[in-house]
Design a protein around this motif. Structure first.
Motif, PDB file in Angstrom:
ATOM      1  N   ILE A   1      29.805  41.957  50.065  1.00  0.00           N
ATOM      2  CA  ILE A   1      29.732  41.520  48.668  1.00  0.00           C
ATOM      3  C   ILE A   1      29.612  40.007  48.611  1.00  0.00           C
ATOM      4  O   ILE A   1      28.800  39.444  47.874  1.00  0.00           O
ATOM      5  CB  ILE A   1      30.966  42.004  47.890  1.00  0.00           C
TER       6      ILE A   1
ATOM      7  N   TYR B   1      25.481  40.935  48.504  1.00  0.00           N
ATOM      8  CA  TYR B   1      25.281  41.402  47.138  1.00  0.00           C
ATOM      9  C   TYR B   1      25.452  40.269  46.138  1.00  0.00           C
ATOM     10  O   TYR B   1      24.739  40.169  45.145  1.00  0.00           O
ATOM     11  CB  TYR B   1      26.289  42.509  46.794  1.00  0.00           C
ATOM     12  N   ARG B   2      26.446  39.388  46.395  1.00  0.00           N
ATOM     13  CA  ARG B   2      26.736  38.274  45.490  1.00  0.00           C
ATOM     14  C   ARG B   2      26.514  36.956  46.198  1.00  0.00           C
ATOM     15  O   ARG B   2      27.313  36.037  46.061  1.00  0.00           O
ATOM     16  CB  ARG B   2      28.192  38.360  45.040  1.00  0.00           C
TER      17      ARG B   2
ATOM     18  N   ASP C   1      26.503  33.581  44.149  1.00  0.00           N
ATOM     19  CA  ASP C   1      27.769  32.979  43.736  1.00  0.00           C
ATOM     20  C   ASP C   1      28.397  32.191  44.867  1.00  0.00           C
ATOM     21  O   ASP C   1      29.005  31.142  44.643  1.00  0.00           O
ATOM     22  CB  ASP C   1      28.741  34.078  43.283  1.00  0.00           C
TER      23      ASP C   1
END
Lengths: 141, 200
Positions: free
Chosen positions: B163, B167-168, B171
């Protein structure tokens, strides 16, 4: 500075190489166990700070020149940005790791490895920079 | 692809979809307050007025971020912009301006009552958050997707690393840039040729 407390000085002197190896272990095994760039960066920064506490500022700054710390921190950020840009050459969106290799699993792992490496450089040398900036004024008095 | 608009009702849960005209009113009201507070910030010479208007701006920006489908940005802005930076600025001017007439504030009992009321309201809302999370759609299907699909799509056993970095990943890029910027700001603050790194 730690020469007043002889026990802590000697124990830290022996434990320092193990700290460095443990930090690299956390960084490399970030994909299978808890860890990654941020945690390993904090641990390696504390290794450098412990070295500075044991042996003084002169020895530390001959090993790592303070001019180079900011450059390496910025290079870490640059590594992150450039792994995102590789996918531009294959007509994909930004930070699409599937462009890095023909095998999809290997591509994701390579992308995550490069990204965590960039984060490691940035976090380590930013923390040591902040430490040495505060130390300048404290020592000068 | 969902079109992201200010009043896109597909992204809201069933409870919030009845507030359609209220959303329009809230946006207009918050934009008005933001405009007025920016006017005061740009022209004032009074430091407490500046600090309080900064926190007012942050509070209404939180509401706007929520309406633009970005709740994590809203949480960060509420914690850092509205609360933390205001407290740090007020504490720092207290050190230098103890006797200055501009910074004396006499209505302390009223401020105490207002702060206690605010904490009681926050505690009341906080006790209800658990039930709200169990019924909303956002909290249940996103984490299930990540846990089920990490090993198939990415080949990694740790969902946290997947993540954070895949996926992120965007960020995490912003977070790294923030850390670098903080280091640069510390260097700029302490830049002085008179103090060497190594004493000679």
């Amino acid at each position: 500075m730690l020469k007043n407390n002889l026990i802590i000085h000697i124990v830290s002197h022996f434990i320092l190489p193990f700290m460095v190896v443990f930090g690299l272990y956390i960084q490399i095994n970030g994909e299978d166990s808890p860890g990654g760039g941020f945690q390993a960066g904090a641990l390696l920064a504390s290794c450098i700070i412990l070295f500075d506490q044991l042996y003084g500022v002169k020895k530390t700054l001959t090993q790592i020149k303070h001019n180079y710390m900011l450059i390496i921190a910025s290079i870490g950020c640059l590594i992150y940005i450039l792994t995102g840009m590789v996918s531009f050459f294959y007509n994909q969106n930004y930070l699409n790791y599937y462009s890095l290799s023909f095998l999809s699993n290997q591509a994701q792992k390579l992308g995550i490895f490069l990204v965590e490496l960039g984060v490691l450089f940035t976090v380590t040398f930013t923390l040591t920079l902040i430490y040495f900036e505060f130390k300048r004024f404290y020592d000068f008095k | 692809m969902n079109k992201r608009s200010l009043f896109n009702l597909e992204n809201f849960s069933d409870i919030q979809s009845i507030f359609y005209y209220e959303n329009i009113l809230i946006t207009i009201f918050s934009i008005l307050i933001i405009y007025l507070s920016i006017r005061v910030i740009a022209r004032t010479k009074n430091i407490p007025e500046f600090i309080i208007n900064n926190s007012l701006l942050s509070i209404f920006l939180v509401i706007l971020y929520l309406l633009l489908d970005a709740p994590d940005v809203a949480m960060t802005e509420a914690a850092i912009g509205a609360c933390l930076s205001t407290v740090i600025l007020l504490e720092s001017i207290k050190i230098f301006n103890k006797n200055n007439k501009q910074f004396q504030y006499n209505k302390k009992f009223l401020a105490l009552v207002f702060c206690l009321l605010l904490t009681i309201i926050m505690i009341y809302i906080g006790c209800e958050l658990n039930d709200f999370a169990l019924t909303s759609k956002v909290h249940s299907h996103v984490s299930a997707y990540y846990l089920n699909n990490t090993y198939d799509q990415i080949g990694i056993k740790s969902s946290v690393a997947a993540i954070l970095a895949s996926y992120r990943g965007f960020d995490t890029l912003g977070e790294t840039i923030v850390i670098l910027t903080a280091g640069i700001c510390v260097i700029i603050n302490f830049a002085n040729n008179k103090y060497p790194y190594v004493k000679k």
